[in-house]
Design a protein around this motif. Structure first.
Motif, mmCIF file in Angstrom:
data_model
loop_
_atom_site.group_PDB
_atom_site.id
_atom_site.type_symbol
_atom_site.label_atom_id
_atom_site.label_comp_id
_atom_site.label_asym_id
_atom_site.label_seq_id
_atom_site.Cartn_x
_atom_site.Cartn_y
_atom_site.Cartn_z
ATOM 1 N N SER A 148 -3.842 7.492 39.297
ATOM 2 C CA SER A 148 -4.041 8.931 39.111
ATOM 3 C C SER A 148 -3.482 9.336 37.762
ATOM 4 O O SER A 148 -2.719 8.582 37.125
ATOM 5 N N THR A 150 -1.323 11.683 37.356
ATOM 6 C CA THR A 150 0.116 11.871 37.539
ATOM 7 C C THR A 150 0.879 10.575 37.277
ATOM 8 O O THR A 150 1.887 10.552 36.575
ATOM 9 N N TYR A 176 -0.221 21.157 32.018
ATOM 10 C CA TYR A 176 0.034 20.467 33.281
ATOM 11 C C TYR A 176 -0.135 18.971 33.054
ATOM 12 O O TYR A 176 -1.118 18.542 32.454
ATOM 13 N N HIS A 177 0.831 18.216 33.537
ATOM 14 C CA HIS A 177 0.749 16.766 33.360
ATOM 15 C C HIS A 177 0.869 16.045 34.694
ATOM 16 O O HIS A 177 1.469 14.966 34.777
ATOM 17 N N ASN A 243 -5.356 23.268 31.434
ATOM 18 C CA ASN A 243 -4.685 23.704 32.657
ATOM 19 C C ASN A 243 -4.040 25.086 32.597
ATOM 20 O O ASN A 243 -3.304 25.464 33.508
ATOM 21 N N ASP A 271 -1.724 13.734 26.386
ATOM 22 C CA ASP A 271 -2.200 13.662 27.770
ATOM 23 C C ASP A 271 -3.680 14.025 27.752
ATOM 24 O O ASP A 271 -4.046 15.190 27.723
ATOM 25 N N LYS A 299 -9.268 11.125 35.401
ATOM 26 C CA LYS A 299 -10.511 11.895 35.584
ATOM 27 C C LYS A 299 -11.770 11.139 35.139
ATOM 28 O O LYS A 299 -12.232 10.279 35.880
HETATM 29 C C1 LIG Z 1 -5.485 16.507 36.195
HETATM 30 C C2 LIG Z 1 -4.466 16.278 35.168
HETATM 31 C C3 LIG Z 1 -3.347 15.471 35.408
HETATM 32 C C4 LIG Z 1 -3.036 14.898 36.759
HETATM 33 O O1 LIG Z 1 -3.993 14.010 37.203
HETATM 34 P P1 LIG Z 1 -4.069 13.672 38.783
HETATM 35 O O2 LIG Z 1 -5.109 12.613 38.853
HETATM 36 O O3 LIG Z 1 -4.451 14.958 39.438
HETATM 37 O O4 LIG Z 1 -2.731 13.203 39.194
HETATM 38 C C5 LIG Z 1 -2.488 15.205 34.359
HETATM 39 N N1 LIG Z 1 -2.708 15.727 33.146
HETATM 40 C C6 LIG Z 1 -3.772 16.505 32.871
HETATM 41 C C7 LIG Z 1 -3.975 17.031 31.489
HETATM 42 C C8 LIG Z 1 -4.675 16.824 33.878
HETATM 43 O O5 LIG Z 1 -5.700 17.633 33.614
#
Ligand SMILES: *Cc1c(COP(=O)(O)O)cnc(C)c1O
Length: 457
Positions: A148, A150, A176-177, A243, A271, A299
């Motif tokens: 993931s 995260t 958000y990370h 985010n 990120d 993603k």
């Molecule tokens: C979605 C996201 C995360 C977390 O990814 P998950 O697969 O939901 O754990 C981390 N950083 C960024 C920039 C994100 O958009």
């Protein structure tokens, strides 16, 4: 989906719902959509799953009533359990750059299923995916797959701390990370919408290792380094923020960040879990011409399956176990299904660079259709309609949005068959599967929504 379970749900409907619907029909009120099965499923879900959902952003109680339960997706469209159809701009929150059920990804998954779903031992496909990632993103000289986004960011900051032998991490308000303990400070959409300033359950000692600064301010970054520079292991940033809604970097911002971090011997972590393979084939670092020390991905690189990755400079990544002393592991990391889907995705994108022109053009058409008084931020296929007239360059300006107005917009768009993220502080995503007809219908729905708003004033 005509199963016994369905009948059971229908049978279990409270009488008032049947009455309400028929009364509404008698008086000729136009019911474009009902969510009866979603409502019933949600009632059951909240009994067994906290908040009824397995990730908080999916719960939009108070904005649209309650989440829509999805039956299936196809291309750019979603179908819910009540038979309603939507044009999908959530795309599973970013991964589905090619839409739902892309034939090449399905074929790769079918082939992988013939072999087995997990071995906990290396496979050829992992080598191919690592090659594909390193080739597309040249700053990534070595890469480790995880499950993931995260996990990717959590591991990247551990590696940054181990490599620099320093503890502090700089992040930016509204970025958000993932739900990493020390990164859940001023962390954007999910937390903002829920009104949780800071999550409980994170020891103060962890949060104290994080310095949160305003995004797009080089002065704030310079000042933080002037004070704490020798103790900062890394700066982690969404090079284009997704985010807090889509917020691009101001000209010179990422360049300045690269220069300051290098001057103090801190690592720069991009990120790119959201932006990787989304804003360009090589991610935001290709689009803006910046070479970070470490990059996190997720993603899109999973093609819709759970995958994350972190990678970067060879001297840094060589410190990861078992090559080096920094531990990180995963039972299902690099598992054959996820890797097959990811590899099919990256191969398709490499063979079809026109995907990026297509989503850029669709994004531009949607941007041009924004209602008056709305600020649109867009980078390629990522965009947000901010209900504010000022520019949105960071969390302070994003926060000024009229979220009640956004709530009405979201609800009416949903009723008009356009599925958007239920928060003002999220990006919408165009996929290569969106047709001209989808875009035209979306633009028409935006116009109709603006007219409803005028009428209700
Ligand atoms: C979605 C996201 C995360 C977390 O990814 P998950 O697969 O939901 O754990 C981390 N950083 C960024 C920039 C994100 O958009």
């Amino acid at each position: 989906m005509n199963t016994d379970k369905d009948k059971e749900l229908k049978g279990g409907l409270p009488i008032c719902v049947h009455l309400c619907l028929s009364v509404a029909n008698i008086f000729g009120v136009e019911f474009r959509m009902t969510h009866i099965k979603s409502e019933e499923l949600f009632r059951r879900a909240v009994e067994k799953i906290p908040g009824g959902v397995n990730s908080p952003v999916r719960a939009f109680r108070g904005v649209g009533g309650q989440p829509i339960f999805i039956a299936r997706g196809q291309g750019s469209h979603l179908f819910d359990v009540d038979g309603n159809e939507y044009i999908d701009y959530v795309g599973s929150w970013g991964p589905l750059l090619l839409g739902h059920r892309h034939p090449e990804i399905l074929a790769a998954l079918e082939k992988a299923l013939e072999i087995g779903t997990s071995f906990g031992a290396p496979t050829e496909q992992e080598v191919l995916l690592a090659d594909a990632i390193c080739e597309a993103v040249p700053s990534i000289e070595m890469v480790r797959l995880v499950n993931s986004g995260t996990e990717a960011t959590m591991s990247a900051i551990r590696v940054a701390r181990g490599f620099t032998k320093r503890d502090l991490i700089v992040k930016f308000e509204g970025c958000y990370h993932g739900h990493v303990d020390s990164l859940l400070v001023k962390a954007g959409s999910g937390l903002a919408t829920l009104g949780i300033a800071d999550t409980q359950g994170v020891p103060k000692a962890f949060a104290d290792t994080t310095i949160a600064l305003p995004y797009n301010s080089l002065d704030a970054l310079e000042e933080a380094f002037r004070v704490h520079g020798e103790r900062i292991a890394a700066v982690i940033v969404e090079p284009v923020v997704g985010n807090m809604g889509c917020v691009p970097p101001l000209p010179g911002y990422l360049e300045g960040m690269r220069e300051i971090t290098a001057r103090y011997g801190a690592l720069l972590i991009f990120d790119e879990v959201m932006t990787g393979f989304r804003v360009a084939f090589g991610g935001a670092q290709a689009r803006y011409g910046i070479r970070p020390d470490l990059t996190t991905l997720g993603k899109v690189i999973g093609g819709g399956l759970p995958v994350g990755a972190y990678g970067g400079r060879r001297d840094i990544m060589s410190m990861v176990a078992p090559a080096g002393p920094i531990y990180q592991a995963g039972t299902l990391s690099g598992n054959p299904l996820a890797v097959a889907a990811g590899l099919a995705m990256l191969r398709h994108l490499k063979a079809h660079p026109e995907v990026y022109d297509r989503v850029e053009a669709c994004g531009a058409r949607l941007e041009a259709a924004a209602p008056a008084g709305v600020t649109v931020n867009r980078v390629g296929s990522m965009f947000t309609f901010f209900f504010t007239d000022g520019p949105v360059t960071g969390w302070e300006s994003a926060k000024k949005c009229d979220t009640a107005r956004f709530g009405r917009f979201f609800r009416r768009m949903l009723e008009g068959g356009v599925y958007l993220a239920p928060s003002q502080f999220e990006a919408a995503f165009v996929s290569a599967a969106h047709s001209d007809d989808d875009i035209e219908r979306t633009i028409a729905a935006v116009r109709e929504e603006a007219e409803s708003e005028l009428r209700s004033d």
